[in-house]
Scaffold this motif. Structure first.
Motif, short mmCIF file in Angstrom:
data_model
loop_
_atom_site.label_atom_id
_atom_site.label_comp_id
_atom_site.label_asym_id
_atom_site.label_seq_id
_atom_site.Cartn_x
_atom_site.Cartn_y
_atom_site.Cartn_z
N HIS A 138 -5.59 10.76 -4.81
CA HIS A 138 -5.06 9.66 -3.99
C HIS A 138 -5.54 8.34 -4.59
CE1 HIS A 138 -4.26 8.40 0.51
NE2 HIS A 138 -3.68 7.57 -0.36
N ILE A 139 -4.59 7.49 -4.91
CA ILE A 139 -4.92 6.13 -5.38
C ILE A 139 -4.69 5.19 -4.21
CG2 ILE A 139 -4.34 4.27 -7.00
CD1 ILE A 139 -4.91 6.51 -8.76
N ILE A 140 -5.74 4.46 -3.83
CA ILE A 140 -5.60 3.48 -2.74
C ILE A 140 -5.90 2.10 -3.32
CG2 ILE A 140 -6.41 2.76 -0.46
CD1 ILE A 140 -7.17 5.68 0.09
N ASN A 141 -4.88 1.27 -3.40
CA ASN A 141 -5.06 -0.09 -3.92
C ASN A 141 -5.26 -1.06 -2.77
OD1 ASN A 141 -4.72 0.75 -6.56
ND2 ASN A 141 -2.50 0.46 -6.52
N ILE A 142 -6.16 -2.02 -2.98
CA ILE A 142 -6.30 -3.09 -2.00
C ILE A 142 -5.45 -4.26 -2.50
CG2 ILE A 142 -7.84 -4.62 -0.73
CD1 ILE A 142 -8.25 -1.57 -0.08
N ILE A 180 0.08 13.92 -5.87
CA ILE A 180 -0.76 12.70 -5.78
C ILE A 180 -0.14 11.71 -4.79
CG2 ILE A 180 -1.61 10.71 -7.12
CD1 ILE A 180 -1.48 12.67 -9.58
N ARG A 181 -1.02 11.05 -4.03
CA ARG A 181 -0.54 10.05 -3.07
C ARG A 181 -0.94 8.65 -3.53
NH1 ARG A 181 -2.47 12.27 2.67
NH2 ARG A 181 -4.47 12.51 1.62
N ALA A 228 -5.64 6.28 5.99
CA ALA A 228 -4.71 6.70 4.93
C ALA A 228 -5.25 7.94 4.20
CB ALA A 228 -4.50 5.56 3.94
N ALA A 229 -6.55 7.92 3.93
CA ALA A 229 -7.15 9.01 3.13
C ALA A 229 -7.22 10.33 3.90
CB ALA A 229 -8.54 8.60 2.68
N PHE A 235 1.67 13.77 3.89
CA PHE A 235 1.91 12.48 4.56
C PHE A 235 1.24 11.39 3.75
CE2 PHE A 235 0.80 10.47 9.04
CZ PHE A 235 1.17 9.22 8.60
N VAL A 236 2.06 10.44 3.25
CA VAL A 236 1.46 9.33 2.52
C VAL A 236 1.65 8.03 3.31
CG1 VAL A 236 3.52 8.98 1.05
CG2 VAL A 236 1.33 8.05 0.34
#
Ligand code: NDP
Ligand code: 8X3
Length: 256
Positions: A138-142, A180-181, A228-229, A235-236
């Motif tokens: 999972h890539i979480i961008n701010i 991948i999300r 989100a995580a 579910f993304v």
């Protein structure tokens, strides 16, 4: 949260503000952490606190996201235990100055673009291949509200966050055939060291950005990241815009 216990989470910009709160929130949920930033002293204090309080494992990386060779080396040299990064939070970023473009400092522009855009790209390029190979991650961008709208004198900072929005969408397209999300969390006004950095240590000027409103807190952003995580894998959360109640858009804020 059971989805997060034992996961390996890599947070950039963990020495302050959102990154620190995000690291704390993952630690609270039982994840093991790779925390990165330039200020090693702060990372050491955070690491000691999190290990003690939550009995998790923490790896510190003294990393400047602008230095691509160091990033690739650091990720390549991760020991087997840390190599399988489950969640990457690309949080490191900054603003410098608030000037009309024709008066802007080229040095400031370069620092913002090198950090917010190229830095995020380098870290992602170093970590994402492992996720693709494992078909999970999972890539979480701010990002920012500044990635959706432009405000006066925000020119280059807003451009950098528009780029984060485009990169987020681009990655999501490129990994659509994997599990991948890819998420972007896009806050408005939140009181951290962000404005102190923007105004190069002028604390009074920084404070005035949040006068008369109840700005978001770093913990609010961390809550959104954890939401989100921790969704089920089918579910993304593609994008979340988080605003304080008295902010209606990037430039419209009602102050008491
Ligand atoms: P802070 O200034 O409190 O934290 C910024 C973090 O980024 C610090 O940990 C800093 O660590 C790190 N950082 C900056 N430059 C580099 C670099 N070259 N290499 C590695 N780490 C770096 O600000 P915020 O927590 O508010 O900002 C976090 C993110 O949120 C940024 O991307 C910002 O653009 C974004 N954002 C902020 C909003 C706000 O209103 N506060 C709203 C929307 C988005 P160190 O200096 O130790 O390297
Ligand atoms: C930070 C939000 O509107 O202060 O990305 O630039 S803003």
């Amino acid at each position: 949260m059971k989805h997060l216990r034992g996961k390996t989470v890599f947070v950039t910009g963990a020495s302050s503000g959102f990154g620190k709160a995000i690291a704390e929130a993952f630690a609270k949920n039982g994840a093991n952490l790779i925390i990165a930033a330039r200020r090693l002293d702060r990372l050491k204090i955070l690491s000691a606190e999190l290990r003690k309080k939550f009995k998790i494992e923490v790896l510190i990386l003294a990393l400047d996201v602008r230095k691509k060779t160091e990033i690739f080396k650091a990720v390549k040299n991760l020991s087997a235990k840390w190599q399988n990064i489950d969640i990457l939070v690309n949080n490191a970023g900054l603003s410098r100055g608030l000037d009309p473009l024709h008066e802007g400092s080229i040095k400031d522009w370069e620092e913002m673009l090198d950090t917010n855009v190229k830095g995020l790209l380098y870290v992602t390029r170093a970590v994402l291949p492992g996720m693709v190979k494992r078909n999970s991650g999972h890539i979480i961008n701010i990002g920012s509200i500044a990635g959706h709208e432009v405000y006066p004198k925000g020119n280059v900072y807003c451009a950098s966050k528009h780029a984060v929005d485009a990169i987020t969408k681009g990655i999501r397209l490129d990994v659509v055939n994997t599990d991948i999300r890819v998420t972007t969390i896009d806050p408005g006004l939140a009181e951290t060291e962000f404005s102190i950095v923007r105004f190069r240590g002028n604390v009074n000027k920084a404070k005035s950005v949040y006068n008369g409103i109840e700005a978001l807190k770093a913990e609010d952003i961390a809550d959104a990241v954890i939401y989100a995580a921790s969704r089920p894998l089918n579910f993304v959360v593609a994008e979340m815009i988080l605003l304080p109640n008295k902010q209606a858009s990037a430039g419209v804020v009602h102050r008491n």
